[in-house]
Motif scaffolding. Structure first.
Motif, PDB file in Angstrom:
ATOM      1  N   UNK A   1       8.083  -3.430   4.129  1.00 52.24           N
ATOM      2  CA  UNK A   1       7.823  -2.602   2.976  1.00 52.24           C
ATOM      3  C   UNK A   1       7.803  -1.138   3.392  1.00 52.24           C
ATOM      4  N   UNK A   2       8.144  -0.302   2.453  1.00 52.02           N
ATOM      5  CA  UNK A   2       8.113   1.134   2.698  1.00 52.02           C
ATOM      6  C   UNK A   2       7.246   1.797   1.644  1.00 52.02           C
ATOM      7  N   UNK A   3       6.530   2.827   2.085  1.00 46.96           N
ATOM      8  CA  UNK A   3       5.729   3.593   1.146  1.00 46.96           C
ATOM      9  C   UNK A   3       6.543   4.798   0.686  1.00 46.96           C
ATOM     10  N   UNK A   4       6.229   5.288  -0.497  1.00 51.02           N
ATOM     11  CA  UNK A   4       6.966   6.443  -1.021  1.00 51.02           C
ATOM     12  C   UNK A   4       6.054   7.607  -1.359  1.00 51.02           C
ATOM     13  N   UNK A   5       4.764   7.462  -1.079  1.00 53.33           N
ATOM     14  CA  UNK A   5       3.802   8.504  -1.409  1.00 53.33           C
ATOM     15  C   UNK A   5       2.754   8.609  -0.306  1.00 53.33           C
ATOM     16  N   UNK A   6       2.001   9.683  -0.324  1.00 55.04           N
ATOM     17  CA  UNK A   6       0.938   9.911   0.645  1.00 55.04           C
ATOM     18  C   UNK A   6      -0.377   9.377   0.091  1.00 55.04           C
ATOM     19  N   UNK A  27      12.344   7.515  10.046  1.00 55.44           N
ATOM     20  CA  UNK A  27      12.286   6.082  10.336  1.00 55.44           C
ATOM     21  C   UNK A  27      11.284   5.763  11.432  1.00 55.44           C
ATOM     22  N   UNK A  28      10.807   4.541  11.418  1.00 56.93           N
ATOM     23  CA  UNK A  28       9.866   4.077  12.427  1.00 56.93           C
ATOM     24  C   UNK A  28       8.419   4.366  12.071  1.00 56.93           C
ATOM     25  N   UNK A  29       7.545   3.898  12.950  1.00 54.44           N
ATOM     26  CA  UNK A  29       6.111   4.112  12.778  1.00 54.44           C
ATOM     27  C   UNK A  29       5.674   5.187  13.761  1.00 54.44           C
ATOM     28  N   UNK A  30       5.131   6.268  13.242  1.00 51.50           N
ATOM     29  CA  UNK A  30       4.665   7.377  14.070  1.00 51.50           C
ATOM     30  C   UNK A  30       3.165   7.538  13.857  1.00 51.50           C
ATOM     31  N   UNK A  31       2.413   7.601  14.959  1.00 51.88           N
ATOM     32  CA  UNK A  31       0.968   7.754  14.875  1.00 51.88           C
ATOM     33  C   UNK A  31       0.582   9.106  15.450  1.00 51.88           C
ATOM     34  N   UNK A  52      -1.250   0.193  15.056  1.00 54.13           N
ATOM     35  CA  UNK A  52       0.057  -0.484  15.046  1.00 54.13           C
ATOM     36  C   UNK A  52      -0.086  -1.948  14.646  1.00 54.13           C
ATOM     37  N   UNK A  53      -1.139  -2.591  15.109  1.00 51.42           N
ATOM     38  CA  UNK A  53      -1.373  -3.987  14.753  1.00 51.42           C
ATOM     39  C   UNK A  53      -1.539  -4.175  13.260  1.00 51.42           C
ATOM     40  N   UNK A  54      -2.312  -3.309  12.615  1.00 57.26           N
ATOM     41  CA  UNK A  54      -2.537  -3.408  11.170  1.00 57.26           C
ATOM     42  C   UNK A  54      -1.254  -3.095  10.403  1.00 57.26           C
ATOM     43  N   UNK A  55      -0.496  -2.090  10.860  1.00 58.86           N
ATOM     44  CA  UNK A  55       0.772  -1.745  10.210  1.00 58.86           C
ATOM     45  C   UNK A  55       1.738  -2.926  10.300  1.00 58.86           C
ATOM     46  N   UNK A  56       1.811  -3.536  11.471  1.00 59.56           N
ATOM     47  CA  UNK A  56       2.685  -4.685  11.673  1.00 59.56           C
ATOM     48  C   UNK A  56       2.236  -5.871  10.814  1.00 59.56           C
ATOM     49  N   UNK A  57       0.937  -6.111  10.778  1.00 60.48           N
ATOM     50  CA  UNK A  57       0.379  -7.207   9.974  1.00 60.48           C
ATOM     51  C   UNK A  57       0.728  -7.047   8.498  1.00 60.48           C
ATOM     52  N   UNK A  58       0.731  -5.803   8.034  1.00 61.21           N
ATOM     53  CA  UNK A  58       1.034  -5.526   6.624  1.00 61.21           C
ATOM     54  C   UNK A  58       2.537  -5.350   6.380  1.00 61.21           C
ATOM     55  N   UNK A  59       3.341  -5.435   7.438  1.00 58.63           N
ATOM     56  CA  UNK A  59       4.798  -5.368   7.354  1.00 58.63           C
ATOM     57  C   UNK A  59       5.292  -4.080   6.694  1.00 58.63           C
ATOM     58  N   UNK A  60       4.723  -2.949   7.143  1.00 53.02           N
ATOM     59  CA  UNK A  60       5.101  -1.641   6.610  1.00 53.02           C
ATOM     60  C   UNK A  60       6.013  -0.945   7.628  1.00 53.02           C
ATOM     61  N   UNK A  61       7.076  -0.345   7.123  1.00 52.75           N
ATOM     62  CA  UNK A  61       8.051   0.361   7.967  1.00 52.75           C
ATOM     63  C   UNK A  61       8.088   1.837   7.588  1.00 52.75           C
ATOM     64  N   UNK A  62       8.625   2.637   8.487  1.00 56.49           N
ATOM     65  CA  UNK A  62       8.928   4.038   8.222  1.00 56.49           C
ATOM     66  C   UNK A  62       7.733   4.796   7.641  1.00 56.49           C
ATOM     67  N   UNK A  63       6.695   4.902   8.462  1.00 55.11           N
ATOM     68  CA  UNK A  63       5.460   5.529   8.016  1.00 55.11           C
ATOM     69  C   UNK A  63       4.900   6.433   9.116  1.00 55.11           C
ATOM     70  N   UNK A  64       4.336   7.553   8.697  1.00 54.18           N
ATOM     71  CA  UNK A  64       3.584   8.427   9.602  1.00 54.18           C
ATOM     72  C   UNK A  64       2.116   8.197   9.283  1.00 54.18           C
TER      73      UNK A  64
END
Length: 95
Positions: A1-6, A27-31, A52-64
């Protein structure tokens, strides 16, 4: 999934963390981790792994994910990341 808002969750109070999530057009996950230097040296990698674990668990892509830590424990970090992502995902579906 991708987010489109902050979106945000948490607070800048002692023993808490403010998590801000925003779309990553590159693109990708940036922390982006902000914490005291001593905390970063000792727990920086662990905090990033929790995020990263929580982002992966929630299947979210392309997020800062901006993490402003004030001494939060792992379960608090996980909860704040999840809430911020859920808010961003919910906001994106209303359009």
């Amino acid at each position: 999934m991708k987010i489109s808002t902050t979106a945000q969750a948490g607070a800048l109070e002692s023993n808490d963390v403010l998590v801000t999530v925003m779309p990553n057009d590159q693109g990708g996950v940036q922390i982006q981790l902000e914490t005291k230097r001593v905390i970063f040296k000792q727990f920086g990698k662990q905090i990033e792994e929790v995020v990263r674990g929580k982002v992966s668990e929630m299947d979210v892509d392309d997020v800062i994910i901006k993490v402003q830590d004030k001494g939060a424990l792992n379960y608090t970090i996980r909860a704040r990341v999840q809430t911020a992502l859920e808010r961003a995902l919910a906001s994106g579906t209303r359009d």
